[in-house]
Design an enzyme around this catalytic site. Structure first.
Site, PDB file in Angstrom:
ATOM      1  N   GLU A   1       1.795   2.299   0.394  1.00 31.92           N
ATOM      2  CA  GLU A   1       2.100   3.727   0.310  1.00 31.92           C
ATOM      3  C   GLU A   1       3.606   3.969   0.454  1.00 31.92           C
ATOM      4  OE1 GLU A   1      -2.135   3.442   1.964  1.00 31.92           O
ATOM      5  OE2 GLU A   1      -0.273   2.319   2.183  1.00 31.92           O
TER       6      GLU A   1
ATOM      7  N   LYS B   1      -1.652  -4.760  -4.907  1.00 30.46           N
ATOM      8  CA  LYS B   1      -1.580  -6.101  -4.322  1.00 30.46           C
ATOM      9  C   LYS B   1      -2.771  -6.902  -4.877  1.00 30.46           C
ATOM     10  CE  LYS B   1      -0.932  -6.592   0.080  1.00 30.46           C
ATOM     11  NZ  LYS B   1      -0.945  -6.441   1.542  1.00 30.46           N
TER      12      LYS B   1
END
Length: 122
Positions: free
Chosen positions: A73, A98
């Protein structure tokens, strides 16, 4: 508003909260959509009126590979901030993933959309 799309930048960087993630670089997949009025560039065929996506990509790669944020974030937000403060982009969509972060999932990530006003620029 027109869109410039930069898709699937595969980078290596420090990201994550686990101790092993803080020392070993891992894959980070980045997708960007840059909102920019391309009409003047199209009419003149002149790079000075375009959003130079090669330059923007190089700057983002440099930033991500040197960063060491805990959360995706935060990384997404800082990439948006960088693009909007350093380039004449009106709005940006940033997706940070990821790959392999969660078992049985190809990747996990966040997608944010920010404009210049979100960073006090207009």
């Amino acid at each position: 508003m027109d869109k410039i799309i930069i898709q699937d930048l595969l980078l290596r960087g420090i990201i994550g909260i686990n101790p092993d993630e803080r020392v070993k670089k891992q894959d980070i997949l980045l997708n960007l959509t840059l909102y920019f009025d391309i009409r003047r560039a199209a009419e003149t065929d002149d790079i000075q009126y375009a959003a130079n996506y090669k330059e923007i990509s190089k700057r983002v790669i440099e930033y991500v590979e040197a960063s060491s944020h805990l959360l995706v974030e935060r990384l997404a937000t800082e990439v948006a901030r960088l693009i909007l403060t350093e380039y004449p982009i009106a709005r940006v969509l940033v997706r940070v993933e990821k790959p392999g972060a969660v078992r049985f999932a190809r990747s996990v990530g966040v997608e944010i959309e920010r404009d210049r006003g979100d960073f006090g620029l207009e």
